[in-house]
Design a protein around this motif. Structure first.
Motif, short mmCIF file in Angstrom:
data_model
loop_
_atom_site.label_atom_id
_atom_site.label_comp_id
_atom_site.label_asym_id
_atom_site.label_seq_id
_atom_site.Cartn_x
_atom_site.Cartn_y
_atom_site.Cartn_z
N LYS A 266 8.80 0.55 -12.72
CA LYS A 266 8.57 -0.85 -12.30
C LYS A 266 7.58 -0.90 -11.15
N ARG A 267 7.74 0.03 -10.20
CA ARG A 267 6.84 0.05 -9.05
C ARG A 267 5.39 0.29 -9.51
N VAL A 268 5.24 1.23 -10.46
CA VAL A 268 3.91 1.57 -10.97
C VAL A 268 3.33 0.42 -11.80
N ALA A 269 4.21 -0.27 -12.56
CA ALA A 269 3.75 -1.38 -13.40
C ALA A 269 3.16 -2.52 -12.56
N ASN A 270 3.63 -2.65 -11.32
CA ASN A 270 3.08 -3.68 -10.43
C ASN A 270 1.59 -3.50 -10.19
N TYR A 271 1.11 -2.29 -10.41
CA TYR A 271 -0.33 -2.01 -10.20
C TYR A 271 -1.06 -1.88 -11.53
N GLY A 272 -0.41 -2.30 -12.61
CA GLY A 272 -1.07 -2.31 -13.90
C GLY A 272 -1.17 -0.94 -14.55
N MET A 273 -0.35 0.01 -14.11
CA MET A 273 -0.39 1.37 -14.67
C MET A 273 0.91 1.65 -15.43
N ALA A 274 0.82 2.58 -16.38
CA ALA A 274 2.01 3.02 -17.12
C ALA A 274 2.65 4.21 -16.41
N HIS A 275 3.89 4.47 -16.71
CA HIS A 275 4.63 5.56 -16.06
C HIS A 275 5.46 6.30 -17.10
N TRP A 276 5.36 7.63 -17.11
CA TRP A 276 6.19 8.47 -17.96
C TRP A 276 6.90 9.49 -17.08
N ALA A 277 8.07 9.93 -17.49
CA ALA A 277 8.84 10.88 -16.67
C ALA A 277 9.22 12.12 -17.48
N TRP A 278 9.47 13.20 -16.77
CA TRP A 278 10.06 14.41 -17.33
C TRP A 278 11.31 14.70 -16.50
N VAL A 279 12.38 15.16 -17.14
CA VAL A 279 13.59 15.48 -16.37
C VAL A 279 13.95 16.95 -16.54
N GLY A 280 14.49 17.52 -15.46
CA GLY A 280 14.86 18.94 -15.50
C GLY A 280 15.43 19.36 -14.17
N MET A 281 15.69 20.65 -14.04
CA MET A 281 16.17 21.22 -12.78
C MET A 281 15.02 22.07 -12.22
N ASN A 282 14.52 21.67 -11.05
CA ASN A 282 13.38 22.37 -10.46
C ASN A 282 13.72 23.81 -10.08
N ALA A 283 12.65 24.62 -9.96
CA ALA A 283 12.82 26.06 -9.73
C ALA A 283 13.51 26.38 -8.41
N LYS A 284 13.29 25.55 -7.39
CA LYS A 284 13.85 25.84 -6.06
C LYS A 284 15.38 25.69 -6.09
N GLU A 285 15.87 24.57 -6.57
CA GLU A 285 17.31 24.34 -6.58
C GLU A 285 17.98 25.08 -7.75
N ALA A 286 17.17 25.61 -8.68
CA ALA A 286 17.70 26.37 -9.81
C ALA A 286 18.42 27.63 -9.36
N GLU A 287 18.17 28.06 -8.13
CA GLU A 287 18.83 29.24 -7.59
C GLU A 287 20.35 29.07 -7.60
N ASN A 288 20.81 27.82 -7.44
CA ASN A 288 22.24 27.52 -7.48
C ASN A 288 22.64 27.26 -8.95
N VAL A 289 23.05 28.34 -9.62
CA VAL A 289 23.27 28.27 -11.07
C VAL A 289 24.40 27.29 -11.42
N GLY A 290 25.45 27.27 -10.59
CA GLY A 290 26.58 26.36 -10.86
C GLY A 290 26.12 24.90 -10.85
N LEU A 291 25.38 24.54 -9.80
CA LEU A 291 24.86 23.18 -9.70
C LEU A 291 23.89 22.90 -10.85
N ALA A 292 23.06 23.91 -11.14
CA ALA A 292 22.06 23.73 -12.21
C ALA A 292 22.76 23.40 -13.54
N ARG A 293 23.87 24.06 -13.82
CA ARG A 293 24.57 23.78 -15.10
C ARG A 293 25.08 22.35 -15.15
N GLU A 294 25.56 21.86 -14.00
CA GLU A 294 26.02 20.46 -13.98
C GLU A 294 24.84 19.51 -14.20
#
Ligand SMILES: [Zn+2]
Lengths: 75, 266
Positions: free
Chosen positions: B59-87
């Motif tokens: 929505k914030r990006v659309a205010n400036y007339g641009m489109a927005h796409w997202a990717w979701v995942g667990m980043n490499a830094k916090e991936a060190e915590n395997v238990g949290l990563a699984r959740e």
């Protein structure tokens, strides 16, 4: 004017910047080659001599490199 | 010239940046999930972050007339915590089904530890089982060569991997060749001091050609430049490249990659 010495290893502050500039320089020299090279161009020799100064152990490298790219007052 | 920045962390940028991008000709932004500069304490924090990436930032990006796409995942830094990563991995399917979510990313390696690799393998398994596109973050500086090799090995070992649906990001002079040779997309990140400059990105186009190369800012909460893609366009012009080639890299290529995702809406 007195020389000031900063505390700690100065590389802690400057290493990444030096690294980035070395890669930038290497890429620029590759670019010169890709553009057909510059064999015989006196500026290429200035660059080579300057790199030797940078790699050396003299304490006034910046001054020496400046002189490498300067015309002499005595002609 | 119209362009996309297919990798920028909009959540970390101000509206001034969005305004400048739109005025420079940007028509759309891709935002991968990543590390926000501090370690989050619970999976619910990621749940809200993924909501931000899929509900609020578009929505914030659309205010400036641009489109927005997202990717979701667990980043490499916090991936060190395997238990949290699984959740966090368990939260991903809900978001991967949302409109304009392009796939699993950015995922990858940071210090190339055993734990990071475990999380990465589980993320890749989820993506492949669902037929999702993959966006990989390769490590910084002295870890980049080793980490990129580990990611390429992991991908080569699974015959479900479709190379043209995989984007290996933050490639540099010493890592781009094997990425392109294996048929993956190679991302060039224009980032002060630690990654590429616009001039070096132009070098990569001159050496390897424009096929499957993406140029992005990866602008985030640290020292970075949201106007990196326009800087690349300018550097290409200064070097005498025509608009057709430039458009191929900054417009056609990102669009081609993004359109491969089933949830892409243009
Ligand atoms: Zn990123």
């Amino acid at each position: 004017m007195a020389e000031t010495a900063s505390s700690g290893n100065p590389l802690d502050k400057d290493f990444l910047q030096i690294r980035a500039r070395l890669i930038e320089l290497a890429a620029a020299m590759d670019r010169v080659d890709r553009g057909g090279g510059a064999a015989g161009d006196p500026r290429l020799e200035q660059i080579r001599r300057s790199l030797a100064i940078v790699a050396g152990n003299e304490p006034n490298r910046a001054e020496q490199v400046q002189m490498e790219f300067s015309l002499s007052a005595r002609g | 010239m119209y362009f996309f920045d297919p990798h920028i962390h909009v959540a970390s940028r101000t509206t001034d940046d969005l305004q400048a991008l739109a005025r420079a000709g940007c028509v759309g932004l891709g935002e991968p999930a990543f590390w926000m500069g501090y370690d989050r304490t619970a999976a619910v924090c990621f749940y809200d972050y993924f909501r931000q990436l899929t509900e609020w930032e578009p929505k914030r990006v659309a205010n400036y007339g641009m489109a927005h796409w997202a990717w979701v995942g667990m980043n490499a830094k916090e991936a060190e915590n395997v238990g949290l990563a699984r959740e966090v991995i368990a939260l991903l399917p809900e978001f991967l089904d949302r409109p304009n979510v392009l796939g699993v990313g950015e995922i990858g390696l940071n210090k190339c530890t055993r734990n990071e690799l475990t999380t990465l393998e589980e993320l890749v398994a989820l993506a492949l089982a669902r037929g999702e596109q993959l966006l990989f973050h390769t490590p910084h500086l002295e870890e980049k060569y080793r980490g990129t090799g580990m990611i390429l090995d992991l991908l080569a070992a699974d015959d479900r991997v479709v190379p043209e649906r995989v984007w290996i990001d933050h490639c540099e002079e010493h890592t781009i060749r094997p990425v392109l040779e294996a048929g993956y997309w190679a991302g060039l990140t224009l980032y002060p001091t630690t990654k590429m400059t616009p001039e070096r990105a132009v070098d990569m186009i001159e050496i390897y050609g424009p096929e499957r190369i993406l140029v992005t800012s990866s602008a985030d909460w640290g020292p970075s430049d949201p106007m990196a893609v326009p800087a690349f366009i300018q550097a290409m012009r200064r070097r005498g490249h025509d608009d057709a080639l430039i458009r191929r890299v900054v417009y056609d290529n990102p669009l081609r990659l993004m359109r491969q995702s089933r949830n892409f809406q243009g």
